[in-house]
Design a protein around this motif. Structure first.
Motif, PDB file in Angstrom:
ATOM      1  N   VAL A   8       0.865  -1.179   0.000  1.00 36.52           N
ATOM      2  CA  VAL A   8       0.000   0.000   0.000  1.00 36.52           C
ATOM      3  C   VAL A   8       0.901   1.227   0.000  1.00 36.52           C
ATOM      4  CG1 VAL A   8      -1.819   1.269   1.199  1.00 36.52           C
ATOM      5  CG2 VAL A   8      -1.814  -1.228   1.259  1.00 36.52           C
ATOM      6  N   ASP A   9       0.738   2.082  -1.004  1.00 35.10           N
ATOM      7  CA  ASP A   9       1.622   3.238  -1.145  1.00 35.10           C
ATOM      8  C   ASP A   9       1.296   4.354  -0.170  1.00 35.10           C
ATOM      9  OD1 ASP A   9       2.985   1.971  -3.200  1.00 35.10           O
ATOM     10  OD2 ASP A   9       1.625   2.760  -4.739  1.00 35.10           O
ATOM     11  N   GLY A  10       0.133   4.317   0.441  1.00 30.66           N
ATOM     12  CA  GLY A  10      -0.252   5.317   1.435  1.00 30.66           C
ATOM     13  C   GLY A  10      -0.646   4.651   2.736  1.00 30.66           C
ATOM     14  N   ASN A  11      -1.753   5.133   3.310  1.00 33.92           N
ATOM     15  CA  ASN A  11      -2.246   4.575   4.567  1.00 33.92           C
ATOM     16  C   ASN A  11      -3.144   3.371   4.325  1.00 33.92           C
ATOM     17  OD1 ASN A  11      -1.023   6.672   6.108  1.00 33.92           O
ATOM     18  ND2 ASN A  11      -2.740   8.027   5.594  1.00 33.92           N
ATOM     19  N   ALA A  12      -3.219   2.518   5.336  1.00 32.27           N
ATOM     20  CA  ALA A  12      -4.151   1.388   5.310  1.00 32.27           C
ATOM     21  C   ALA A  12      -5.012   1.478   6.564  1.00 32.27           C
ATOM     22  CB  ALA A  12      -3.407   0.064   5.264  1.00 32.27           C
ATOM     23  N   PHE A  13      -6.318   1.633   6.386  1.00 29.61           N
ATOM     24  CA  PHE A  13      -7.235   1.811   7.506  1.00 29.61           C
ATOM     25  C   PHE A  13      -8.205   0.637   7.596  1.00 29.61           C
ATOM     26  CE2 PHE A  13      -6.789   6.611   6.614  1.00 29.61           C
ATOM     27  CZ  PHE A  13      -5.652   6.682   7.410  1.00 29.61           C
ATOM     28  N   LEU A  14      -8.226   0.008   8.757  1.00 31.43           N
ATOM     29  CA  LEU A  14      -9.225  -1.006   9.068  1.00 31.43           C
ATOM     30  C   LEU A  14      -9.936  -0.623  10.363  1.00 31.43           C
ATOM     31  CD1 LEU A  14      -7.289  -2.604   7.061  1.00 31.43           C
ATOM     32  CD2 LEU A  14      -7.995  -4.656   8.254  1.00 31.43           C
ATOM     33  N   ARG A  15     -10.162   0.664  10.541  1.00 31.61           N
ATOM     34  CA  ARG A  15     -10.764   1.158  11.773  1.00 31.61           C
ATOM     35  C   ARG A  15     -12.211   0.714  11.875  1.00 31.61           C
ATOM     36  NH1 ARG A  15      -8.517   7.146  10.409  1.00 31.61           N
ATOM     37  NH2 ARG A  15      -9.793   6.621   8.592  1.00 31.61           N
ATOM     38  N   GLY A  16     -12.531   0.115  13.036  1.00 30.60           N
ATOM     39  CA  GLY A  16     -13.906  -0.322  13.268  1.00 30.60           C
ATOM     40  C   GLY A  16     -14.318  -1.540  12.477  1.00 30.60           C
ATOM     41  N   VAL A  17     -13.396  -2.200  11.800  1.00 28.70           N
ATOM     42  CA  VAL A  17     -13.727  -3.405  11.035  1.00 28.70           C
ATOM     43  C   VAL A  17     -14.164  -4.519  11.974  1.00 28.70           C
ATOM     44  CG1 VAL A  17     -12.653  -5.288   9.725  1.00 28.70           C
ATOM     45  CG2 VAL A  17     -12.323  -2.919   9.011  1.00 28.70           C
ATOM     46  N   VAL A  18     -15.154  -5.272  11.553  1.00 30.92           N
ATOM     47  CA  VAL A  18     -15.603  -6.447  12.303  1.00 30.92           C
ATOM     48  C   VAL A  18     -15.369  -7.668  11.426  1.00 30.92           C
ATOM     49  CG1 VAL A  18     -17.534  -7.624  13.399  1.00 30.92           C
ATOM     50  CG2 VAL A  18     -17.327  -5.136  13.584  1.00 30.92           C
ATOM     51  N   GLY A  77     -10.462   0.367  17.110  1.00 27.32           N
ATOM     52  CA  GLY A  77     -11.854  -0.030  17.282  1.00 27.32           C
ATOM     53  C   GLY A  77     -12.270  -1.276  16.541  1.00 27.32           C
ATOM     54  N   ALA A  78     -11.350  -1.922  15.846  1.00 31.57           N
ATOM     55  CA  ALA A  78     -11.694  -3.146  15.115  1.00 31.57           C
ATOM     56  C   ALA A  78     -12.008  -4.273  16.097  1.00 31.57           C
ATOM     57  CB  ALA A  78     -10.554  -3.548  14.194  1.00 31.57           C
ATOM     58  N   VAL A  79     -12.866  -5.178  15.684  1.00 28.71           N
ATOM     59  CA  VAL A  79     -13.224  -6.351  16.487  1.00 28.71           C
ATOM     60  C   VAL A  79     -12.930  -7.579  15.631  1.00 28.71           C
ATOM     61  CG1 VAL A  79     -15.045  -7.580  17.713  1.00 28.71           C
ATOM     62  CG2 VAL A  79     -15.015  -5.072  17.715  1.00 28.71           C
ATOM     63  N   LEU A  80     -11.895  -8.320  16.016  1.00 32.50           N
ATOM     64  CA  LEU A  80     -11.423  -9.449  15.219  1.00 32.50           C
ATOM     65  C   LEU A  80     -11.520 -10.723  16.045  1.00 32.50           C
ATOM     66  CD1 LEU A  80      -8.153  -7.792  13.799  1.00 32.50           C
ATOM     67  CD2 LEU A  80     -10.503  -7.612  12.923  1.00 32.50           C
ATOM     68  N   THR A  81     -12.132 -11.740  15.473  1.00 36.45           N
ATOM     69  CA  THR A  81     -12.300 -13.011  16.169  1.00 36.45           C
ATOM     70  C   THR A  81     -11.998 -14.151  15.217  1.00 36.45           C
ATOM     71  OG1 THR A  81     -14.078 -12.043  17.504  1.00 36.45           O
ATOM     72  CG2 THR A  81     -13.861 -14.446  17.543  1.00 36.45           C
ATOM     73  N   CYS A  82     -11.177 -15.094  15.675  1.00 34.78           N
ATOM     74  CA  CYS A  82     -10.876 -16.283  14.880  1.00 34.78           C
ATOM     75  C   CYS A  82     -10.678 -17.458  15.835  1.00 34.78           C
ATOM     76  CB  CYS A  82      -9.631 -16.070  14.027  1.00 34.78           C
ATOM     77  SG  CYS A  82      -9.294 -17.449  12.897  1.00 34.78           S
ATOM     78  N   THR A  83     -11.419 -18.514  15.639  1.00 36.09           N
ATOM     79  CA  THR A  83     -11.336 -19.653  16.551  1.00 36.09           C
ATOM     80  C   THR A  83     -10.216 -20.614  16.192  1.00 36.09           C
ATOM     81  OG1 THR A  83     -12.993 -20.804  15.204  1.00 36.09           O
ATOM     82  CG2 THR A  83     -13.783 -19.543  17.108  1.00 36.09           C
ATOM     83  N   ARG A  84      -9.853 -20.684  14.912  1.00 41.74           N
ATOM     84  CA  ARG A  84      -8.866 -21.685  14.474  1.00 41.74           C
ATOM     85  C   ARG A  84      -7.544 -21.086  14.003  1.00 41.74           C
ATOM     86  NH1 ARG A  84     -11.495 -24.884   9.895  1.00 41.74           N
ATOM     87  NH2 ARG A  84      -9.547 -26.067  10.058  1.00 41.74           N
ATOM     88  N   GLY A  85      -7.396 -19.801  14.046  1.00 41.58           N
ATOM     89  CA  GLY A  85      -6.168 -19.147  13.620  1.00 41.58           C
ATOM     90  C   GLY A  85      -6.000 -17.831  14.352  1.00 41.58           C
ATOM     91  N   PRO A  86      -4.913 -17.097  14.113  1.00 37.79           N
ATOM     92  CA  PRO A  86      -4.724 -15.794  14.758  1.00 37.79           C
ATOM     93  C   PRO A  86      -5.807 -14.805  14.325  1.00 37.79           C
ATOM     94  CG  PRO A  86      -2.673 -16.616  13.799  1.00 37.79           C
ATOM     95  CD  PRO A  86      -3.771 -17.489  13.276  1.00 37.79           C
ATOM     96  N   ALA A  87      -6.171 -13.928  15.224  1.00 39.46           N
ATOM     97  CA  ALA A  87      -7.128 -12.885  14.862  1.00 39.46           C
ATOM     98  C   ALA A  87      -6.464 -11.839  13.975  1.00 39.46           C
ATOM     99  CB  ALA A  87      -7.697 -12.241  16.120  1.00 39.46           C
ATOM    100  N   PHE A  88      -5.177 -11.529  14.269  1.00 38.75           N
ATOM    101  CA  PHE A  88      -4.435 -10.550  13.475  1.00 38.75           C
ATOM    102  C   PHE A  88      -3.054 -11.129  13.220  1.00 38.75           C
ATOM    103  CE2 PHE A  88      -1.638  -6.816  13.123  1.00 38.75           C
ATOM    104  CZ  PHE A  88      -2.252  -6.160  12.069  1.00 38.75           C
ATOM    105  N   MET A  89      -2.793 -11.510  11.982  1.00 35.64           N
ATOM    106  CA  MET A  89      -1.549 -12.174  11.619  1.00 35.64           C
ATOM    107  C   MET A  89      -0.751 -11.234  10.728  1.00 35.64           C
ATOM    108  SD  MET A  89       0.252 -14.973  11.741  1.00 35.64           S
ATOM    109  CE  MET A  89       1.324 -16.097  10.839  1.00 35.64           C
TER     110      MET A  89
END
Length: 496
Positions: free
Chosen positions: A112-122, A147-159
């Motif tokens: 990504v040549d600029g910013n990457a925003f995942l604010r508030g992502v579910v 504010g993001a809400v990340l859930t993963c039962t079988r892998g990392p939530a944020f990898m």
């Protein structure tokens, strides 16, 4: 590529919005395939640099952006995305998924040549590769998932192993992540962040492993794990792992860390310019020593607002096992600040910890000798004690001489009496001569010459007994003199 004739009214409106740089708002339903076409320059000869901008839409189908190279940005704000979004090896001008709901976002090697925003992502998934995946990605601006809400039962939530961000990473202001996977919840292993890494006001939990793992991460600025930061892990690994991380600024940890099965913080071989750990991190309501951390190899230049006594308490009572380096590091920092007395206190505590938790536990005699050395000489850091002990032993030798002059061996004769070289041979020695005899016998070097006039009668059993006693005292004087010299010159401290 979707045929022009097959586009719906809402999709035609999106094409016009891309041409003019406008945002298409409202509850429109857009096929994911069209978004890919627009990023590739299809349907619009000269797209506005603002790119594809959707707000409040429903994106249906698989949004496959793998290997897409686009000079315009992608903004999907507050959208419902029905299937996993992939952007492996893609290159985008900017990325904005603020407030969107999707199963997962997988973008290994994304650029990504600029910013990457995942604010508030579910994102909620059971995909083994995780909910948000940015392994090996490169973001030239900031990465924000506040504010993001990340859930993963079988892998990392944020990898994000190997992620490179030219500015800062913000996972804060209500960022929430949970995983049941043994690989951890938030992973930034070997990541490079040229600015700050900010996890303030975030909640990260894992029921099987670490909550946050940033082993080997390189952070040019500060690392913030504070202001209502909560990390709950499980198992032998720490809740927050910063093993071998290199932090160019300050490490600030003042949140709530918990791990019923292991340590809460791993700073093994971590480097930081300064460090601040809040008291509540390890001593919350009570300080019973149950909360542990790993510190072996952790180096820093200063303790920012953390008292050295508190830090010493943590090393002594809140580390998993004994290691010399944390004590040596703290002593070096205190010595550099001109606090030599504090440095000596730290190093004496190190020796006490070595005795209680180190290798000496398997050697009872070695442990006993080590304890005696601590009492007599303060482990070489209080050489004055050794000098006092040396004086006491010499006084004991003098007292032994006096005692020998009072013990009779036969009528008119004593275990210590005048020699044949004296003016009145075989008569009792004076008190001064008796004291001098004991000291003369006890001194390893530098005899006073009193023994020419007053000495022990070794032909008698009493005289032989006092001779053996003074030999023992002489050996003690030898040992204490050696330790005193070694203590003053620092020899013992260099060896241990």
């Amino acid at each position: 590529m979707l045929a022009e004739s097959r586009l719906t009214k809402a999709e035609r409106a999106l094409v016009e919005a891309v041409r003019s740089g406008a945002v298409l708002e409202g509850g429109n339903e857009i096929r994911a395939e069209l978004i890919r076409d627009l990023l590739l320059g299809r349907h619009v000869d000269r797209p506005d640099p603002r790119g594809v901008q959707l707000s409040g839409a429903r994106v249906v189908g698989a949004l496959d952006l793998d290997f897409v190279q686009s000079p315009v940005r992608l903004r999907l704000a507050d959208c419902e995305i029905t299937e996993i979004v992939t952007a492996r090896s893609a290159r985008l001008s900017a990325l904005d998924l603020d407030g969107s709901r999707l199963p997962a976002f997988h973008a290994d090697r994304l650029r990504v040549d600029g910013n990457a925003f995942l604010r508030g992502v579910v994102a909620n998934t059971d995909h083994p590769q995780g909910a948000v995946r940015l392994t090996g990605a490169h973001i030239a601006g900031n990465f924000e998932a506040n504010g993001a809400v990340l859930t993963c039962t079988r892998g990392p939530a944020f990898m994000a192993d190997g992620l490179h961000v030219d500015l800062s990473v913000f996972l804060r202001r209500g960022f929430t992540a949970h995983s049941d996977d043994h690989h951890g919840t938030v992973r930034l292993i070997a990541a490079r962040v040229d600015g700050d890494l900010d996890l303030n006001h975030s909640t990260i939990t894992n029921s099987a492993a670490s909550a946050v793992s940033a082993r080997g991460a390189q952070v040019g600025g500060n690392v913030y794990l504070a202001d209502n930061f909560t990390a709950s892990g499980a198992g032998p690994a720490a809740s927050v792992v910063l093993h071998s991380a290199n932090i160019g600024g300050m490490l600030l940890v003042s949140g709530e860390l918990s791990n019923p099965g292991g340590p809460v913080l791993d700073l093994v071989h971590t480097r930081s310019t300064s460090v601040y750990l809040d008291d509540r991190l390890l001593c919350a309501e009570t300080c019973d020593g149950r909360r542990k951390m790993r510190l072996a190899g952790f180096t820093y230049a200063s303790l920012d607002h953390t008292g050295w006594e508190r830090w010493l308490h943590w090393i002594r009572h809140h580390t998993v096992d004994y290691a010399a380096q944390p004590y040596q590091q703290l002593a070096a920092v205190q010595r550099a600040a001109g606090h030599d007395a504090a440095a000596r206190r730290v190093l004496i505590t190190q020796q006490e910890d070595l005795r209680d938790r180190g290798d000496l536990r398997s050697r009872p005699w070695g442990k006993l000798a080590h304890r005696a050395w601590g009492v007599v000489g303060g482990y070489g850091y209080r050489a004055g004690r050794t000098a006092v002990a040396l004086l006491v032993v010499l006084l004991m030798a003098g007292a032994a001489g006096v005692a020998a002059g009072q013990v009779p061996t036969s009528p008119g004769h004593y275990a210590a009496e005048r020699t044949k070289n004296a003016r009145a041979p075989h008569t009792p020695c004076s008190l001064v001569e008796q004291v001098g005899l004991g000291i003369d016998r006890g001194l390893p070097l530098g005899a006073t010459g009193l023994r020419d006039r007053c000495d022990l009668n070794t032909a008698t059993r009493q005289g032989q007994a006092f001779t053996v006693l003074i030999w023992l005292l002489q050996g003690a004087v030898w040992a204490l003199a050696t330790l005193a010299v070694a203590g003053y010159t620092g020899l013992i401290r260099k060896i241990t």
